[in-house]
Design an enzyme around this catalytic site. Structure first.
Site, short mmCIF file in Angstrom:
data_model
loop_
_atom_site.label_atom_id
_atom_site.label_comp_id
_atom_site.label_asym_id
_atom_site.label_seq_id
_atom_site.Cartn_x
_atom_site.Cartn_y
_atom_site.Cartn_z
N HIS A 1 0.87 -1.18 -0.26
CA HIS A 1 -0.03 0.06 -0.15
C HIS A 1 0.71 1.37 0.05
CE1 HIS A 1 -3.62 2.38 1.07
NE2 HIS A 1 -2.63 3.16 1.93
N GLU A 2 1.88 1.37 0.99
CA GLU A 2 2.59 2.48 0.93
C GLU A 2 3.58 2.60 -0.22
OE1 GLU A 2 1.97 4.87 3.12
OE2 GLU A 2 0.83 3.44 4.06
N HIS B 1 1.86 4.62 -2.73
CA HIS B 1 1.78 6.18 -2.54
C HIS B 1 3.21 6.58 -3.14
CE1 HIS B 1 -1.64 6.63 -0.29
NE2 HIS B 1 -1.33 5.92 0.79
N HIS C 1 2.79 6.51 -6.84
CA HIS C 1 2.24 7.88 -7.25
C HIS C 1 2.90 8.91 -7.32
CE1 HIS C 1 -1.99 9.93 -6.70
NE2 HIS C 1 -1.44 10.05 -7.84
#
Length: 132
Positions: free
Chosen positions: A25-26, A29, A32
């Site tokens: 998940h991180e 980020h 992104h």
């Protein structure tokens, strides 16, 4: 911020499946941010609209549960052997636990959201708690 607050060990630090999901998940980020190439700051990285900021990271976290990806990253810390198929199957089965409740929960939220946005107007004294 450091969102990877994994349990520290005196030797090898082993991650649970949930920790692996958090890591992916991180990493989403991070992707992104690194892959953002925008003229306007509010269209890049984590400066995007709040309902979009989590999309890349949530897409990334689902990759870990794909058997091919899981077998590549979930290895025995001593032998290097990939996670066995039987354990992958058990993880998949466990992921379906409580799906009925989750479906009712997000359906209730969707219905509430539609009812709220169907109101012609609401004033300063609108009480969301009473509306719910």
């Amino acid at each position: 911020s450091n969102n990877n607050n994994f349990a520290k060990a005196s030797g090898s630090t082993l991650l649970s499946f949930d920790d692996g999901v958090t890591l992916f998940h991180e990493f989403g980020h991070g992707h992104h941010g690194m892959l953002s190439d925008a003229t306007y700051e509010y269209l890049a990285s984590t400066s995007v609209l709040r309902d979009f900021v989590e999309l890349p990271s949530q897409l990334m976290e689902h990759w870990l549960s794909e058997p091919v990806v899981l077998k590549k990253h979930a290895k025995h810390y001593k032998t290097g052997e990939s996670v066995p198929d039987v354990l992958v199957d058990r993880l998949k089965a466990a992921s379906l636990f409580n799906e009925g409740f989750a479906t009712v929960e997000y359906t209730a939220c969707a219905l509430l959201d539609m009812a709220l946005h169907s109101l012609p107007e609401y004033g300063e004294d609108f009480d969301l708690g009473k509306f719910e």
